[in-house]
Design a protein around this motif. Sequence first.
Motif, mmCIF file in Angstrom:
data_model
loop_
_atom_site.group_PDB
_atom_site.id
_atom_site.type_symbol
_atom_site.label_atom_id
_atom_site.label_comp_id
_atom_site.label_asym_id
_atom_site.label_seq_id
_atom_site.Cartn_x
_atom_site.Cartn_y
_atom_site.Cartn_z
ATOM 1 N N LEU A 1 -1.280 6.487 15.134
ATOM 2 C CA LEU A 1 -1.802 5.460 16.275
ATOM 3 C C LEU A 1 -1.288 4.386 15.791
ATOM 4 O O LEU A 1 -0.678 3.533 16.575
ATOM 5 N N VAL A 2 -1.659 3.790 14.340
ATOM 6 C CA VAL A 2 -1.274 2.539 14.020
ATOM 7 C C VAL A 2 0.345 2.498 13.776
ATOM 8 O O VAL A 2 1.054 1.387 14.234
ATOM 9 N N LEU A 3 1.295 3.507 13.250
ATOM 10 C CA LEU A 3 2.379 3.675 13.366
ATOM 11 C C LEU A 3 3.079 3.537 14.820
ATOM 12 O O LEU A 3 4.001 2.750 14.912
ATOM 13 N N VAL A 4 2.658 4.019 15.740
ATOM 14 C CA VAL A 4 2.961 4.136 17.166
ATOM 15 C C VAL A 4 3.006 2.475 17.561
ATOM 16 O O VAL A 4 3.983 2.099 18.336
ATOM 17 N N LEU A 5 1.799 2.067 17.311
ATOM 18 C CA LEU A 5 1.739 0.623 17.621
ATOM 19 C C LEU A 5 2.345 -0.313 16.787
ATOM 20 O O LEU A 5 2.883 -1.158 17.548
ATOM 21 N N ASP B 1 12.062 -13.347 13.550
ATOM 22 C CA ASP B 1 12.612 -12.689 12.280
ATOM 23 C C ASP B 1 11.626 -12.486 11.099
ATOM 24 O O ASP B 1 11.233 -11.450 10.717
ATOM 25 N N GLU B 2 10.905 -13.572 10.779
ATOM 26 C CA GLU B 2 9.866 -13.590 9.857
ATOM 27 C C GLU B 2 8.761 -12.498 10.121
ATOM 28 O O GLU B 2 8.373 -11.939 9.189
ATOM 29 N N VAL B 3 8.185 -12.441 11.431
ATOM 30 C CA VAL B 3 7.074 -11.767 11.584
ATOM 31 C C VAL B 3 7.610 -10.418 11.706
ATOM 32 O O VAL B 3 6.848 -9.480 11.303
ATOM 33 N N ILE B 4 8.980 -9.899 12.238
ATOM 34 C CA ILE B 4 9.633 -8.590 12.106
ATOM 35 C C ILE B 4 9.754 -8.137 10.629
ATOM 36 O O ILE B 4 9.227 -6.858 10.441
ATOM 37 N N GLU B 5 10.061 -8.889 9.870
ATOM 38 C CA GLU B 5 10.068 -8.729 8.361
ATOM 39 C C GLU B 5 8.490 -8.322 7.795
ATOM 40 O O GLU B 5 8.427 -7.171 7.176
ATOM 41 N N LEU B 6 7.645 -9.135 8.333
ATOM 42 C CA LEU B 6 6.244 -8.744 7.833
ATOM 43 C C LEU B 6 5.795 -7.282 8.422
ATOM 44 O O LEU B 6 5.227 -6.491 7.734
ATOM 45 N N VAL B 7 5.789 -7.366 9.775
ATOM 46 C CA VAL B 7 5.423 -5.948 10.238
ATOM 47 C C VAL B 7 6.374 -4.872 9.903
ATOM 48 O O VAL B 7 5.609 -3.723 9.566
ATOM 49 N N ALA C 1 4.687 0.757 4.816
ATOM 50 C CA ALA C 1 3.447 0.987 3.969
ATOM 51 C C ALA C 1 2.714 2.141 4.546
ATOM 52 O O ALA C 1 2.217 3.188 3.966
ATOM 53 N N TRP C 2 2.368 1.838 6.090
ATOM 54 C CA TRP C 2 1.639 2.842 6.825
ATOM 55 C C TRP C 2 2.416 4.067 6.821
ATOM 56 O O TRP C 2 1.757 5.349 6.645
ATOM 57 N N LYS D 1 4.169 5.471 4.513
ATOM 58 C CA LYS D 1 4.162 6.197 3.159
ATOM 59 C C LYS D 1 2.703 6.869 2.985
ATOM 60 O O LYS D 1 2.733 7.787 2.481
ATOM 61 N N VAL D 2 1.766 6.009 3.892
ATOM 62 C CA VAL D 2 0.318 6.925 3.837
ATOM 63 C C VAL D 2 0.511 8.126 4.539
ATOM 64 O O VAL D 2 0.074 9.212 4.212
ATOM 65 N N GLU D 3 1.134 8.148 5.706
ATOM 66 C CA GLU D 3 1.287 9.219 6.634
ATOM 67 C C GLU D 3 1.823 10.233 5.865
ATOM 68 O O GLU D 3 1.836 11.561 6.018
ATOM 69 N N ASP D 4 3.214 9.965 5.173
ATOM 70 C CA ASP D 4 3.981 11.091 4.602
ATOM 71 C C ASP D 4 3.198 11.712 3.343
ATOM 72 O O ASP D 4 3.428 12.762 3.293
ATOM 73 N N ARG D 5 2.136 10.854 2.846
ATOM 74 C CA ARG D 5 1.363 11.601 1.990
ATOM 75 C C ARG D 5 0.315 12.658 2.460
ATOM 76 O O ARG D 5 -0.016 13.558 1.844
ATOM 77 N N THR D 6 -0.043 12.171 3.748
ATOM 78 C CA THR D 6 -1.247 13.047 4.150
ATOM 79 C C THR D 6 -0.522 14.239 4.953
ATOM 80 O O THR D 6 -1.271 15.283 5.530
ATOM 81 N N ALA D 7 0.514 14.165 5.246
ATOM 82 C CA ALA D 7 1.299 15.147 6.157
ATOM 83 C C ALA D 7 1.813 16.698 5.262
ATOM 84 O O ALA D 7 1.596 16.594 4.336
#
Length: 128
Positions: A26-30, A107-113, A119-120, A122-128
């Motif tokens: 859900l975080v990834l979709v958002l 652009d700065e905020v796009i880079e941050l997000v 990172a999220w 990678k978390v999803e990939d580890r739990t899949a």
Amino acid sequence: MDHVGYGTYRAATLNAQIAGASPVQLVLVLMNGLLDEMVRARAHIEHSRFEAKGHSINKCIDMFAALTSSLDFELGGEAVIQLGRLYDYGTARLNQAGCSLDPTIVDEVIELVTTLRDAWQKVEDRTA
């Protein structure tokens, strides 16, 4: 382009993505939606579509608010506090971009997000 048809398609696709999704998904979709909307906001700034820019910036701010509301500040510790600060920073910068009409701030905020989304992911990939 048929904007109504496209909007209906996007809504159906989003509903399919969130049905049965894990909290991380859900975080990834958002975050993906936030990134898409920031690209639109940037384009609206560049092309002087001020009303559309305002709507896009507001949607982005709403998505940051949704991300913040999903944080558990009582149980999450320092990492959650830092995420909350990053979301607040993104919101403030998008407000500034909307007022100053500076697409480089978007652009700065796009880079941050993008960094946070990766990172999220990678978390999803580890739990899949």
